[in-house]
Design an enzyme around this catalytic site. Structure first.
Site, PDB file in Angstrom:
ATOM      1  N   ASP A  26       0.826  -1.210   0.000  1.00 57.60           N
ATOM      2  CA  ASP A  26       0.000   0.000   0.000  1.00 57.60           C
ATOM      3  C   ASP A  26       0.862   1.263   0.000  1.00 57.60           C
ATOM      4  O   ASP A  26       1.992   1.262   0.493  1.00 57.60           O
ATOM      5  CB  ASP A  26      -0.912  -0.023   1.236  1.00 57.60           C
ATOM      6  CG  ASP A  26      -2.064   0.961   1.113  1.00 57.60           C
ATOM      7  OD1 ASP A  26      -2.376   1.393  -0.017  1.00 57.60           O
ATOM      8  OD2 ASP A  26      -2.657   1.303   2.162  1.00 57.60           O
ATOM      9  N   ASN A  74     -11.035  -2.512  -5.260  1.00 57.23           N
ATOM     10  CA  ASN A  74     -10.290  -1.549  -6.078  1.00 57.23           C
ATOM     11  C   ASN A  74     -11.025  -1.181  -7.382  1.00 57.23           C
ATOM     12  O   ASN A  74     -10.661  -0.218  -8.052  1.00 57.23           O
ATOM     13  CB  ASN A  74      -8.864  -2.036  -6.386  1.00 57.23           C
ATOM     14  CG  ASN A  74      -7.920  -1.976  -5.188  1.00 57.23           C
ATOM     15  OD1 ASN A  74      -6.996  -2.779  -5.063  1.00 57.23           O
ATOM     16  ND2 ASN A  74      -8.137  -1.012  -4.283  1.00 57.23           N
TER      17      ASN A  74
HETATM   18  C1  IPE Z   1      -5.396  -2.710  -0.188  1.00 62.05           C
HETATM   19  O1  IPE Z   1      -5.035  -1.393  -0.400  1.00 62.05           O
HETATM   20  C2  IPE Z   1      -5.430  -3.449  -1.501  1.00 62.05           C
HETATM   21  C3  IPE Z   1      -4.140  -3.672  -2.142  1.00 62.05           C
HETATM   22  C4  IPE Z   1      -2.970  -3.383  -1.640  1.00 62.05           C
HETATM   23  C5  IPE Z   1      -4.196  -4.309  -3.433  1.00 62.05           C
HETATM   24  P1  IPE Z   1      -6.150  -0.249  -0.571  1.00 62.05           P
HETATM   25  O2  IPE Z   1      -5.422   1.012  -0.786  1.00 62.05           O
HETATM   26  O3  IPE Z   1      -7.135  -0.643  -1.592  1.00 62.05           O
HETATM   27  O4  IPE Z   1      -6.852  -0.282   0.856  1.00 62.05           O
HETATM   28  P2  IPE Z   1      -7.741   0.811   1.614  1.00 62.05           P
HETATM   29  O5  IPE Z   1      -8.792   1.270   0.653  1.00 62.05           O
HETATM   30  O6  IPE Z   1      -6.820   1.913   2.008  1.00 62.05           O
HETATM   31  O7  IPE Z   1      -8.282   0.079   2.808  1.00 62.05           O
HETATM   32  C1  IPE Z   2      -1.365   0.270  -3.494  1.00 61.63           C
HETATM   33  O1  IPE Z   2      -1.197   1.653  -3.522  1.00 61.63           O
HETATM   34  C2  IPE Z   2      -1.702  -0.302  -4.842  1.00 61.63           C
HETATM   35  C3  IPE Z   2      -3.092  -0.799  -4.952  1.00 61.63           C
HETATM   36  C4  IPE Z   2      -3.985  -0.796  -4.001  1.00 61.63           C
HETATM   37  C5  IPE Z   2      -3.483  -1.330  -6.238  1.00 61.63           C
HETATM   38  P1  IPE Z   2      -2.446   2.647  -3.568  1.00 61.63           P
HETATM   39  O2  IPE Z   2      -2.821   2.870  -4.994  1.00 61.63           O
HETATM   40  O3  IPE Z   2      -3.540   2.156  -2.696  1.00 61.63           O
HETATM   41  O4  IPE Z   2      -1.803   3.974  -2.974  1.00 61.63           O
HETATM   42  P2  IPE Z   2      -2.413   4.907  -1.853  1.00 61.63           P
HETATM   43  O5  IPE Z   2      -2.847   4.053  -0.724  1.00 61.63           O
HETATM   44  O6  IPE Z   2      -3.575   5.621  -2.503  1.00 61.63           O
HETATM   45  O7  IPE Z   2      -1.316   5.827  -1.478  1.00 61.63           O
HETATM   46 MG    MG Z   3      -4.021   2.383  -0.740  1.00 62.66          MG
END
Ligand code: IPE
Ligand code: IPE
Ligand code: MG
Length: 256
Positions: A26, A74
């Protein structure tokens, strides 16, 4: 009656190296934002961190590494970002599959395949097929994965098997349920790491991580490197896993 003394040499406190580590990767977007870059750049650099993590996992002697790459939730992101993420996955498999195979990595994909574009689903299938016979690190790619969806699907399979007379409803136990999850045959994760400072599971391996140790790292995923992996494993090694039991020292005290 006095309990027999516990042999602490045979049952040392502390925890040895994990067999299976799950990572919630994340913070790609925030990594980019902090640098004035588009979110896409963070996602792209996140793929480089995946390459490093897979290499490190092998060097650190792990048997299983599960990477949370795209969650069922997502899909609520803007269409452009979803398309970027699908494109990065496709490019990752096209570029890296041969090398993963050469490194004896076995790829296993968990998550729903049904609502993926056919080229994405085909590449995931190809990665699994090519590496099926490898016996090095198992790289479990959680893609279009959600633990609740996985458990609902397992319940549906159990109900179908019961209706078909293949199983007796009264005999359903944890093993029968676990065998119908996408992770059937994969040991539960010992450790779940999440980067970005967020402290939640976000629908990741909810059944399997029942007794996993959780380590939250204050870095964003594109900055994850070998040193970060080593530090997470050091935190894990300092934990005492009890699985609902009593710490060995306390048994020793109560026995004396
Ligand atoms: C969790 O991250 C999913 C992945 C790393 C693929 P998110 O960024 O989607 O999680 P939330 O929305 O902050 O809980
Ligand atoms: C993790 O990084 C990747 C996925 C969840 C696909 P994010 O895209 O969630 O990045 P943040 O959490 O918005 O910084
Ligand atoms: Mg995220």
């Amino acid at each position: 009656m006095m309990k027999p003394p516990i042999d602490h040499d045979l049952d040392p406190p502390g925890t040895s190296a994990p067999v299976h580590v799950g990572i919630i990767m994340d913070g790609n977007g925030r990594w980019a934002k902090a640098r004035g870059l588009p979110r896409y750049e963070g996602q792209r650099r996140g793929v480089e961190a995946v390459r490093r993590a897979v290499r490190s996992a092998g060097e650190l002697g792990l048997r299983y590494l599960t990477i949370y790459s795209f969650s069922s939730e997502n899909w609520s992101r803007p269409a452009e970002e979803i398309s970027d993420l699908m494109g990065l996955l496709k490019r990752f498999i096209r570029n890296d599959l041969a090398e993963l195979h050469q490194s004896n990595v076995r790829v296993k994909v968990i998550g729903a395949r049904a609502n993926l574009a056919s080229d994405v689903a085909a590449l995931l299938g190809e990665a699994e097929e090519l590496t099926r016979g490898n016996d090095g690190l198992t790289l479990v790619v959680a893609f279009n994965y959600g633990a609740r969806q996985e458990m609902v699907e397992a319940a549906r399979r159990l109900a179908a098997d019961a209706l078909a007379g293949k199983i007796d409803a009264a005999s359903i136990d944890e093993a029968a349920f676990g065998a119908r999850l996408d992770t059937a045959g994969i040991p539960d994760p010992d450790l779940v790491i999440r980067t970005s400072g967020e402290q939640r599971l976000s629908n990741f391996l909810l059944w399997q991580a029942a007794y996993a140790e959780l380590v939250f790292l204050p870095i964003h995923w594109p900055d994850f490197d070998h040193a970060a992996f080593v530090s997470a494993l050091a935190q894990y090694a300092a934990r005492e896993r009890r699985f609902g039991g009593v710490a060995p020292e306390k048994i020793a005290q109560s026995a004396s």
